[in-house]
Design an enzyme around this catalytic site. Structure first.
Site, short mmCIF file in Angstrom:
data_model
loop_
_atom_site.label_atom_id
_atom_site.label_comp_id
_atom_site.label_asym_id
_atom_site.label_seq_id
_atom_site.Cartn_x
_atom_site.Cartn_y
_atom_site.Cartn_z
CG HIS A 182 42.75 -44.80 46.27
ND1 HIS A 182 42.19 -45.99 45.41
CD2 HIS A 182 41.82 -44.09 46.14
CE1 HIS A 182 40.99 -45.82 45.17
NE2 HIS A 182 40.48 -44.61 45.64
CB SER A 224 37.31 -44.86 46.31
OG SER A 224 37.89 -44.35 45.21
CG ASP A 269 42.92 -48.96 44.59
OD1 ASP A 269 43.74 -47.86 44.64
OD2 ASP A 269 41.82 -49.04 45.30
#
Ligand SMILES: *[C@@H]1O[C@H](CO)[C@@H](O)[C@H](O)[C@H]1NC(C)=O
Ligand SMILES: *[C@@H]1O[C@H](CO)[C@@H](O)[C@H](O)[C@H]1NC(C)=O
Ligand SMILES: *[C@@H]1O[C@H](CO)[C@@H](O)[C@H](O)[C@H]1NC(C)=O
Ligand SMILES: *[C@@H]1O[C@H](CO)[C@@H](O)[C@H](O)[C@H]1NC(C)=O
Length: 774
Positions: free
Chosen positions: A221, A567, A148
């Site tokens: 994220h 996600s 990520d």
């Protein structure tokens, strides 16, 4: 001439020369028997020898090498001209040369700007769930690799209180950088690495004001997904507005996390416009993760449209991981509701769709005509006084000079006139521009409140945001009501109630409209997505290196934030897989995958079949086998197992004989439908087809399973034998499933769906069946 400068120039020349018209290619080499005996240095020299032979200058060869892959594949990434790439592909022992620059991957949030800022309880509260956590010891000692944008190590979610020593099998490292020290790793964050060579080859040196050359997450994220998998319980977690204050924790709270940072900001673009994650960087991360000893990989990354598996770095890396019995869990993408958009569809990957949770953030609107309209919001601000304010449609207050091409009602930056907007509530429409950005424009022009109306494309699905002023969001039907009120009334007024968290809303889950759908565009014989998990308005930990909206001019910092996307669904399933791995350390990655797929549920909390956002019954191309149920998956009864070799046989069915040169395809080409997959898909059925499956008993001994079929419309389904007897645990039994068009008219090319369930009255082992006719 100054000699040191001269020296510098000499060094630079080959580098500069190699930049001309070169692009990154991945070169796969045949696996030689003696590769295993080579030291890493020798292997790199071996890879360089190929480059020396196409580049005339040795220095050019060296500087063009980006990665020498060592642990998972025999190959390398290098900067090559098209001609050099073609020369290499003709060389002995070169299996294939893949242009990496043609693949674009990014993180699977709905759009990077679809965000909000606050906290919630990541709430698994049923007893069942507690049982599962106890049985798995909260995922203790299972290592989950996160591919990520890195991690914010200071987040409370990553504290290591109460965690035992790092498992002795762990071989990873804590890679340091300017703002990342060895001490940032602990017994929770046991490893952290970053991969930037491919990125820098493509985009030039990293702009260190936008990101950090270290495993540190300056996006958010990566911190979000990592804490969703393995965040420790953090009591009284709260952020802006204090929405749903409570204990935040990940799905496997004692699992260990290993961070592989592969995503970086695209230069000269706002972070809300996205990051990029490069093929060659991801492949290097897979290479290390396999060697480091992760058990599960959670990858919320993908291309925006399907890519052939053999040209897809993510699929190829995942295949290598599968060879080492590592389960790779991926997001299916956010290109829904369009059909055939699902990505990461290789059969060795567990592909996750996104659904809603049973929580809403009610912030209704009172209109001057007495009408009350539902709204959703997590903005931390409320209107100063409990009174009615003037309401205008954005179109009425635009600047005189907005371009003719401007779509009406968008509230794009600079479009509103401060004179006309001041002190009013402004109604804006979704369509172009960011949701939070529209609110910023209203605020800039002096508006005091903001209503965001869905466009018809967004329908009834509301994604909440941490706006910069009092605001709420309404469905497209309600948007039309408000517009009608504005159109037909001279003095319009409104009041926006402050948002409040409402739990146990019904019906939930619903499939998210943005969640990508099947059929599988690459191999329609493999049904995708596999299953669904929460991905709409999900709260988890956040970076303090970026605002909750990712907009650069938003100065706010939060510890927890809400995001939406597949996600967010992917790490939920990765956490469930970690718990299963802790309970069943001897299961193969395919067995864990099968257990999660065949135990998924089809009912919502109102007792009806799960629907999509518009209220229609959701089909397997939206939710796969259903909504994940980790508690059931721990005891699935039967599993459909498959090995690395089975996947290679599957690739033979696709005409690929090269992905593993040590494997020789059989003379009779196998059929893709016969892969031992826990679901069934028959694209373009011509008359009749029979496939074989083998199930392994992982439940009790002496169990008897009966087949129950729910046939797709227009298709008859036969299972032989219809009863399976198992004497012992671990026993395998095979059956055949035949599908045949039964003469009833169904539209050509259109899929119809059914189910096969094996049940021993304790377990239900359910697989979806999809069939379309030629
Ligand atoms: C680096 O990013 C900052 C912030 O976006 C920008 O102002 C600056 O111009 C960038 N520097 C370079 C060298 O591109
Ligand atoms: C939770 O945090 C808030 C501030 O964020 C504080 O006012 C409150 O007292 C805390 N509650 C508990 C039980 O610690
Ligand atoms: C929508 O926004 C994009 C950039 O954000 C712009 O290029 C495009 O022209 C806009 N479309 C319309 C119709 O205004
Ligand atoms: C409101 O009026 C505008 C033009 O005056 C029109 O384009 C729009 O369709 C109307 N909307 C509704 C919901 O009546």
């Amino acid at each position: 001439m100054n000699t040191s400068l001269f020296f510098l120039l000499l060094l630079l020349l080959p580098l500069l020369a190699s930049c001309i018209d070169t692009k990154v290619y991945i070169v796969y080499l045949r696996d030689n028997d003696d590769i295993g005996d080579k030291t890493l240095q020798e292997l790199e020299e071996h890879h360089l020898s190929y480059l020396f032979s196409v580049k005339k200058v040795e220095e050019q060869g060296r500087s063009s090498l980006i990665y020498s892959y060592k642990h998972s594949i025999n190959g390398f990434a290098a900067l090559l001209t098209e001609e050099e790439a073609s020369q290499l592909s003709d060389m002995k022992d070169v299996v294939k040369v893949i242009p990496s620059h043609e693949r674009k991957y990014s993180m699977h949030t709905t759009r990077s700007w679809e965000f909000a800022g606050l906290d919630e309880e990541l709430q698994p509260s049923q007893l069942d769930r507690q049982d599962l956590l106890l049985k798995s010891q909260y995922g203790k000692d299972v290592i989950v690799g996160m591919m990520d944008s890195g991690v914010w190590p200071e987040s409370e979610s990553f504290n290591d209180r109460g965690m035992g020593p790092i498992p002795s099998s762990w071989k990873g490292i804590c890679q340091t950088g300017p703002d990342f020290k060895k001490t940032h790793c602990n017994r929770k964050l046991i490893g952290a690495r970053y991969y930037i060579k491919g990125y820098e080859a493509a985009y030039g040196p990293l702009n260190t004001t936008t990101d950090s050359r270290s495993p540190r997450d300056m996006d958010g994220h990566g911190t979000h997904t990592a804490s969703t998998v393995g965040g420790q319980g953090v009591p009284n977690a709260s952020a802006l507005g204090g929405f749903s204050r409570g204990t935040a924790f990940g799905g496997a709270p004692l699992a260990r996390l290993a961070i592989y940072k592969v995503c970086w900001p695209v230069p000269n673009k706002g972070k809300e416009d996205g990051n990029t994650c490069l093929f060659e960087d991801m492949l290097a991360a897979f290479d290390d993760a396999i060697r480091d000893g992760v058990h599960i990989l959670s990858v919320s990354i993908g291309s925006s449209s399907p890519i052939d598996y053999l040209q897809d770095g993510l699929a190829l890396g995942a295949l290598q991981a599968t060879k080492h019995n590592i389960l790779v869990v991926c997001s299916g993408g956010n290109e829904g509701p369009t059909p055939s958009t699902v990505v990461n569809t290789a059969p060795w990957i567990l592909t996750v769709a996104a659904s809603s949770v049973d929580r809403s953030f009610d912030a209704p609107i009172q209109l001057g005509n007495g009408q009350k309209v539902k709204g959703q919001s997590v903005t931390p601000y409320k209107l100063r006084k409990r009174k009615m304010y003037k309401l205008v449609y954005a179109e009425e207050v635009v600047n005189a000079d907005v371009p003719k091409t401007y779509i009406p009602g968008q509230c794009l930056p600079g479009s509103l006139s401060p004179e006309k907007t001041k002190g009013k509530i402004v109604f804006c429409l979704r369509g172009n521009g960011t949701r939070v950005g529209k609110g910023m424009e209203v605020k800039r022009a002096g508006g005091i409140g903001y209503i965001l109306g869905n466009s018809p494309a967004n329908g009834a699905e509301l994604t909440v945001d941490s706006h910069v002023l009092p605001a709420t969001a309404v469905t497209s039907d309600d948007a039309i009501q408000i517009l009608k009120y504005i159109n037909t009334t001279r003095t319009r007024t409104a009041y926006i109630y402050p948002g409040r968290t409402v739990l146990q809303t019904k019906p939930a889950p619903k499939m998210a409209a943005f969640s990508s759908r099947g059929p599988n565009a690459i191999t329609p014989q493999i049904l995708k997505p596999d299953l669904a998990a929460p991905g709409l308005n999900i709260l988890a930990a956040w970076t303090e290196g970026n605002s909750p909206t990712k907009i650069a001019t938003d100065p706010r910092r939060v510890k927890y934030n809400i995001l939406s996307g597949t996600s967010m669904a992917c790490p939920h399933v990765a956490a469930a897989a970690a718990l299963l791995k802790a309970i069943h350390p001897d299961w193969s990655s395919a067995a864990i995958k099968s257990a999660l797929i065949t135990s998924a549920g089809l009912l919502n909390n109102a007792g009806n079949h799960i629907t999509d956002a518009s209220g229609k019954k959701a089909d397997p191309f939206q939710l796969g086998s259903g909504h994940f149920r980790p508690e059931k998956a721990a005891d699935p009864g039967l599993v459909y197992d498959s090995s690395y070799n089975d996947y290679l046989l599957f690739l033979c069915s696709q005409g690929d004989t090269k992905v593993d040169p040590t494997f020789i395809c059989p003379n009779a080409t196998p059929s893709a439908e016969n892969l031992n997959y826990p679901s069934f898909s028959f694209p373009k059925l011509n008359g009749k087809m029979t496939v074989k499956r083998t199930v392994t008993n992982v439940g009790g001994k002496g169990s008897v399973y009966f087949a129950k079929v729910d046939s797709p419309m227009g298709i008859s389904v036969k299972v032989v034998p219809p009863v399976l007897h198992f004497d012992r645990v671990g026993e395998k039994k095979s059956f055949e499933l035949t599908v045949e068009a039964n003469g009833k008219k169904i539209e050509k090319g259109l899929y119809s769906f059914g189910w096969l369930s094996w049940s021993d009255s304790v377990h239900i082992v359910r697989s979806p069946i999809a069939v379309s006719l030629v």
